[in-house]
Design a protein around this motif. Structure first.
Motif, PDB file in Angstrom:
ATOM      1  N   ARG A   1      -7.116  -6.667   7.488  1.00 44.94           N
ATOM      2  CA  ARG A   1      -6.181  -5.718   8.095  1.00 44.94           C
ATOM      3  C   ARG A   1      -5.432  -6.381   9.257  1.00 44.94           C
ATOM      4  O   ARG A   1      -4.218  -6.250   9.379  1.00 44.94           O
ATOM      5  N   THR A   2      -6.149  -7.130  10.089  1.00 44.82           N
ATOM      6  CA  THR A   2      -5.523  -7.807  11.222  1.00 44.82           C
ATOM      7  C   THR A   2      -4.535  -8.863  10.744  1.00 44.82           C
ATOM      8  O   THR A   2      -3.432  -8.990  11.292  1.00 44.82           O
ATOM      9  N   LEU A   3      -4.911  -9.627   9.708  1.00 40.75           N
ATOM     10  CA  LEU A   3      -4.008 -10.632   9.164  1.00 40.75           C
ATOM     11  C   LEU A   3      -2.723  -9.999   8.633  1.00 40.75           C
ATOM     12  O   LEU A   3      -1.625 -10.497   8.879  1.00 40.75           O
ATOM     13  N   ILE A   4      -2.871  -8.897   7.926  1.00 35.11           N
ATOM     14  CA  ILE A   4      -1.708  -8.219   7.363  1.00 35.11           C
ATOM     15  C   ILE A   4      -0.813  -7.683   8.475  1.00 35.11           C
ATOM     16  O   ILE A   4       0.423  -7.828   8.422  1.00 35.11           O
ATOM     17  N   GLU A   5      -1.401  -7.072   9.487  1.00 35.30           N
ATOM     18  CA  GLU A   5      -0.622  -6.538  10.598  1.00 35.30           C
ATOM     19  C   GLU A   5       0.114  -7.654  11.341  1.00 35.30           C
ATOM     20  O   GLU A   5       1.273  -7.494  11.712  1.00 35.30           O
ATOM     21  N   ASN A   6      -0.555  -8.792  11.541  1.00 38.37           N
ATOM     22  CA  ASN A   6       0.073  -9.912  12.242  1.00 38.37           C
ATOM     23  C   ASN A   6       1.206 -10.540  11.442  1.00 38.37           C
ATOM     24  O   ASN A   6       2.110 -11.146  12.018  1.00 38.37           O
ATOM     25  N   CYS A   7       1.166 -10.396  10.112  1.00 34.08           N
ATOM     26  CA  CYS A   7       2.232 -10.928   9.260  1.00 34.08           C
ATOM     27  C   CYS A   7       3.372  -9.940   9.097  1.00 34.08           C
ATOM     28  O   CYS A   7       4.383 -10.248   8.466  1.00 34.08           O
ATOM     29  N   GLY A   8       3.210  -8.741   9.617  1.00 35.69           N
ATOM     30  CA  GLY A   8       4.256  -7.732   9.495  1.00 35.69           C
ATOM     31  C   GLY A   8       4.209  -6.944   8.207  1.00 35.69           C
ATOM     32  O   GLY A   8       5.169  -6.263   7.852  1.00 35.69           O
ATOM     33  N   GLY A   9       3.094  -7.013   7.497  1.00 34.26           N
ATOM     34  CA  GLY A   9       2.965  -6.284   6.240  1.00 34.26           C
ATOM     35  C   GLY A   9       2.435  -4.874   6.452  1.00 34.26           C
ATOM     36  O   GLY A   9       2.085  -4.478   7.569  1.00 34.26           O
ATOM     37  N   SER A  10       2.403  -4.119   5.369  1.00 33.25           N
ATOM     38  CA  SER A  10       1.877  -2.755   5.394  1.00 33.25           C
ATOM     39  C   SER A  10       0.382  -2.795   5.078  1.00 33.25           C
ATOM     40  O   SER A  10       0.001  -3.018   3.923  1.00 33.25           O
ATOM     41  N   PRO A  11      -0.460  -2.584   6.094  1.00 35.05           N
ATOM     42  CA  PRO A  11      -1.909  -2.713   5.854  1.00 35.05           C
ATOM     43  C   PRO A  11      -2.439  -1.777   4.782  1.00 35.05           C
ATOM     44  O   PRO A  11      -3.268  -2.181   3.971  1.00 35.05           O
ATOM     45  N   ILE A  12      -1.962  -0.551   4.755  1.00 31.84           N
ATOM     46  CA  ILE A  12      -2.486   0.417   3.793  1.00 31.84           C
ATOM     47  C   ILE A  12      -2.141  -0.007   2.365  1.00 31.84           C
ATOM     48  O   ILE A  12      -2.995  -0.038   1.485  1.00 31.84           O
ATOM     49  N   ARG A  13      -0.888  -0.358   2.132  1.00 33.69           N
ATOM     50  CA  ARG A  13      -0.447  -0.742   0.787  1.00 33.69           C
ATOM     51  C   ARG A  13      -1.151  -2.016   0.312  1.00 33.69           C
ATOM     52  O   ARG A  13      -1.688  -2.071  -0.795  1.00 33.69           O
ATOM     53  N   ILE A  14      -1.198  -3.018   1.162  1.00 43.81           N
ATOM     54  CA  ILE A  14      -1.756  -4.304   0.754  1.00 43.81           C
ATOM     55  C   ILE A  14      -3.277  -4.223   0.613  1.00 43.81           C
ATOM     56  O   ILE A  14      -3.857  -4.794  -0.315  1.00 43.81           O
ATOM     57  N   LEU A  15      -3.954  -3.504   1.504  1.00 46.37           N
ATOM     58  CA  LEU A  15      -5.404  -3.345   1.361  1.00 46.37           C
ATOM     59  C   LEU A  15      -5.755  -2.565   0.099  1.00 46.37           C
ATOM     60  O   LEU A  15      -6.781  -2.827  -0.533  1.00 46.37           O
ATOM     61  N   THR A  16      -4.906  -1.613  -0.277  1.00 51.42           N
ATOM     62  CA  THR A  16      -5.133  -0.874  -1.526  1.00 51.42           C
ATOM     63  C   THR A  16      -5.027  -1.814  -2.715  1.00 51.42           C
ATOM     64  O   THR A  16      -5.840  -1.750  -3.641  1.00 51.42           O
ATOM     65  N   GLN A  17      -4.033  -2.709  -2.697  1.00 45.97           N
ATOM     66  CA  GLN A  17      -3.899  -3.698  -3.773  1.00 45.97           C
ATOM     67  C   GLN A  17      -5.113  -4.627  -3.810  1.00 45.97           C
ATOM     68  O   GLN A  17      -5.619  -4.955  -4.882  1.00 45.97           O
ATOM     69  N   LEU A  18      -5.567  -5.036  -2.637  1.00 44.86           N
ATOM     70  CA  LEU A  18      -6.722  -5.939  -2.558  1.00 44.86           C
ATOM     71  C   LEU A  18      -7.988  -5.257  -3.072  1.00 44.86           C
ATOM     72  O   LEU A  18      -8.765  -5.840  -3.822  1.00 44.86           O
ATOM     73  N   ARG A  19      -8.184  -3.988  -2.702  1.00 47.73           N
ATOM     74  CA  ARG A  19      -9.348  -3.232  -3.209  1.00 47.73           C
ATOM     75  C   ARG A  19      -9.293  -3.104  -4.719  1.00 47.73           C
ATOM     76  O   ARG A  19     -10.314  -3.160  -5.401  1.00 47.73           O
ATOM     77  N   SER A  20      -8.090  -2.898  -5.246  1.00 48.51           N
ATOM     78  CA  SER A  20      -7.913  -2.776  -6.689  1.00 48.51           C
ATOM     79  C   SER A  20      -8.338  -4.059  -7.400  1.00 48.51           C
ATOM     80  O   SER A  20      -9.036  -4.015  -8.415  1.00 48.51           O
ATOM     81  N   LYS A  21      -7.922  -5.198  -6.873  1.00 48.32           N
ATOM     82  CA  LYS A  21      -8.318  -6.481  -7.468  1.00 48.32           C
ATOM     83  C   LYS A  21      -9.827  -6.673  -7.398  1.00 48.32           C
ATOM     84  O   LYS A  21     -10.451  -7.106  -8.367  1.00 48.32           O
ATOM     85  N   HIS A  22     -10.430  -6.320  -6.273  1.00 49.89           N
ATOM     86  CA  HIS A  22     -11.875  -6.472  -6.131  1.00 49.89           C
ATOM     87  C   HIS A  22     -12.623  -5.509  -7.048  1.00 49.89           C
ATOM     88  O   HIS A  22     -13.700  -5.838  -7.539  1.00 49.89           O
ATOM     89  N   ALA A  23     -12.077  -4.313  -7.274  1.00 53.78           N
ATOM     90  CA  ALA A  23     -12.700  -3.354  -8.195  1.00 53.78           C
ATOM     91  C   ALA A  23     -12.667  -3.863  -9.630  1.00 53.78           C
ATOM     92  O   ALA A  23     -13.542  -3.537 -10.436  1.00 53.78           O
ATOM     93  N   GLU A  24     -11.676  -4.699  -9.943  1.00 58.60           N
ATOM     94  CA  GLU A  24     -11.561  -5.305 -11.270  1.00 58.60           C
ATOM     95  C   GLU A  24     -12.396  -6.579 -11.389  1.00 58.60           C
ATOM     96  O   GLU A  24     -12.229  -7.356 -12.318  1.00 58.60           O
ATOM     97  N   LYS A  25     -13.296  -6.799 -10.420  1.00 61.23           N
ATOM     98  CA  LYS A  25     -14.183  -7.962 -10.374  1.00 61.23           C
ATOM     99  C   LYS A  25     -13.422  -9.267 -10.185  1.00 61.23           C
ATOM    100  O   LYS A  25     -13.872 -10.327 -10.579  1.00 61.23           O
ATOM    101  N   GLN A  26     -12.255  -9.207  -9.562  1.00 60.29           N
ATOM    102  CA  GLN A  26     -11.480 -10.404  -9.237  1.00 60.29           C
ATOM    103  C   GLN A  26     -11.648 -10.667  -7.743  1.00 60.29           C
ATOM    104  O   GLN A  26     -10.773 -10.392  -6.936  1.00 60.29           O
TER     105      GLN A  26
END
Length: 101
Positions: free
Chosen positions: A6-31
């Motif tokens: 979350r801190t990395l995303i915020e420091n890069c100027g990204g949307s933490p909620i959107r990007i963390l949701t994508q990351l959770r999705s990948k991890h849920a798919e065992k990636q």
């Protein structure tokens, strides 16, 4: 465990909620090799693009060590508490008799 991404995303100027949701999705798919790109704030496959790969074994051992350390501290605190209660109770019982002998 999401504080660092979350801190990395915020420091890069990204949307933490959107990007963390994508990351959770990948991890849920065992990636589990997917992480955050510190330059763009997007998610990438760390094995292929990031060049950074930290084994899960290191993270698991760190968590196990932290739990064991916490348990050890609680045991020491319990022993110290029992010892001071025993010393306090022993002194009161010896001096404060006055029973029904």
């Amino acid at each position: 465990m999401e504080v660092i991404p979350r801190t990395l995303i915020e420091n890069c100027g990204g949307s933490p909620i959107r990007i963390l949701t994508q990351l959770r999705s990948k991890h849920a798919e065992k990636q589990h090799s997917w992480g955050v790109d510190c330059d763009t704030g997007s998610i990438i496959d760390e094995k292929k693009e990031g060049g950074i790969w930290e084994p899960t074994a290191v993270k698991m051992q760190s968590i196990k060590t932290a739990v064991e350390s916490a348990c050890l501290l609680l045991r020491v605190d319990e022993i110290c508490g029992a010892k001071s209660a025993q010393q306090g109770g022993g002194n009161m019982g010896a001096g404060g008799g006055g029973g029904d002998d």
